[in-house]
Write an enzyme that holds these catalytic residues in place. Sequence first.
Site, mmCIF file in Angstrom:
data_model
loop_
_atom_site.group_PDB
_atom_site.id
_atom_site.type_symbol
_atom_site.label_atom_id
_atom_site.label_comp_id
_atom_site.label_asym_id
_atom_site.label_seq_id
_atom_site.Cartn_x
_atom_site.Cartn_y
_atom_site.Cartn_z
ATOM 1 N NE ARG A 1 0.162 1.484 3.345
ATOM 2 C CZ ARG A 1 1.104 2.377 3.548
ATOM 3 N NH1 ARG A 1 2.387 2.023 3.652
ATOM 4 N NH2 ARG A 1 0.829 3.648 3.651
ATOM 5 N N GLY A 2 0.256 2.398 -0.149
ATOM 6 C CA GLY A 2 1.038 3.629 -0.315
ATOM 7 C C GLY A 2 1.075 3.939 -1.806
ATOM 8 N NE ARG B 1 -6.238 0.828 -1.795
ATOM 9 C CZ ARG B 1 -5.576 1.328 -0.749
ATOM 10 N NH1 ARG B 1 -4.293 1.078 -0.594
ATOM 11 N NH2 ARG B 1 -6.202 2.072 0.149
ATOM 12 C CG ASP C 1 -3.109 8.057 -1.495
ATOM 13 O OD1 ASP C 1 -2.944 8.562 -0.372
ATOM 14 O OD2 ASP C 1 -2.793 6.892 -1.774
ATOM 15 C CG ASN D 1 -2.637 11.580 2.536
ATOM 16 O OD1 ASN D 1 -2.064 10.732 1.851
ATOM 17 N ND2 ASN D 1 -2.328 11.785 3.803
ATOM 18 C CE LYS D 2 -5.192 5.548 4.264
ATOM 19 N NZ LYS D 2 -6.241 4.707 3.626
HETATM 20 O O1 MRU Z 1 -4.541 3.169 2.104
HETATM 21 P P1 MRU Z 1 -3.053 3.379 2.002
HETATM 22 O O2 MRU Z 1 -2.291 2.858 3.161
HETATM 23 O O3 MRU Z 1 -2.512 2.910 0.668
HETATM 24 O O4 MRU Z 1 -2.917 4.938 2.005
HETATM 25 C C1 MRU Z 1 -1.646 5.497 1.928
HETATM 26 C C2 MRU Z 1 -1.639 6.920 2.158
HETATM 27 O O5 MRU Z 1 -2.648 7.570 2.272
HETATM 28 C C3 MRU Z 1 -0.329 7.579 2.127
HETATM 29 O O6 MRU Z 1 -0.317 8.625 3.026
HETATM 30 C C4 MRU Z 1 -0.136 8.067 0.697
HETATM 31 O O7 MRU Z 1 -0.072 6.992 -0.195
HETATM 32 C C5 MRU Z 1 0.975 8.967 0.464
HETATM 33 S S1 MRU Z 1 2.563 8.433 0.971
HETATM 34 C C6 MRU Z 1 3.323 7.561 -0.073
#
Ligand code: MRU
Length: 350
Positions: free
Chosen positions: A46-47, A89, A236, A246-247
């Site tokens: 993820r990320g 995703r 993201d 973002n998250k």
């Molecule tokens: O759901 P995830 O864990 O893939 O979400 C990740 C994030 O929101 C990160 O903060 C985002 O990808 C930026 S950092 C590389």
Amino acid sequence: MRTIEWDARSSELRLIDQRMLPEELKIASLSEPRQAAEAIRDMMVRGAPAIGITGAFGLALAAIHSKARTTKELRIDLEEAASLLREARPTAVNLGWALDQVMDEIDWEESSCDKLRIAVLSSAQKLADEDVATNRRMAENGAVLIDDGDTILHHCNTGALAAVDWGTALGVIRTAHEQGKRIHVLVDETRPRLQGSRLTAWELQQYHIPYHIISDNAAGFFLQSGKVNKVLFGGDRVAANGDVVNKIGTYMLALAAHDNAVPVYAVVPTSSIDLSLASGELVPIEERDPNEVLSLKVEGRATAPREATALNPAFDITPYRLLTAIVTENGIVYPPFLENLGKAVNGNLK
Ligand code: MRU
């Protein structure tokens, strides 16, 4: 090791299975594009940058293991794999970006299937290497903003685990730490998947950077206390106007930081910037399984009634007006974002 690596001996993709951390450092081996799509969907990896590169290597798996005998058949297999991976995703633009980079680079006129296979793998490998170089540059750029003695509030996981290596926002913290700046990190737990406490704390421990985990609810309290100097997170997808998707939880964090005059920095590679979307509301927000919210146990006991229902949006939109700057590999972007983000993407920021 890198978070994502190609194993040339077995022609497999090796990934750190992030679902197992911090308890176990387990490496998974994938041999089919279907498995790569599943690894992205299920958050084994993820990320934003990490899922992009996994997508690219997913195409390499499709190319290497395809039974196609003609370049036309191989093209069909690759296009099928690309659409499977693209759907894994929806929010991080890096996934589609990386798939497009590989597919656009292929010379479909190439006469031999074997040459095409090698070309797809080399293209994925090139993107992986570039991701590390990009993160290093971004970290150098962002480290300029960090002062000796800073307490930094950080959301989710943006470290080496969220990329091929080094990381985005956490990469900035790492570089500043390597420069000898004393930093203390407040690590948001980041409900419901707990990427902060499970992954960011695990990484910080290895880098010997002092930190405390805080519950997401405590962020406002710490920001109000005057003890937080900066808020850092990744992204993201960044829209043309500078809205950062973002998250989940980033928006509330940015609001509380803004109310307390604490600078807010998003750290994103230009591959996370989507100039085709005017603002953040246009970004598709992933809705994940409600069980991610409901399944938490405290002291071994359920934290919601058996029949409870939940809503689980995985990302939120932080409006550009709450951001101090956006750090990229091409430099630090200050408002007006509408004007300056395009310059960053094209590499002509002053
Ligand atoms: O759901 P995830 O864990 O893939 O979400 C990740 C994030 O929101 C990160 O903060 C985002 O990808 C930026 S950092 C590389």
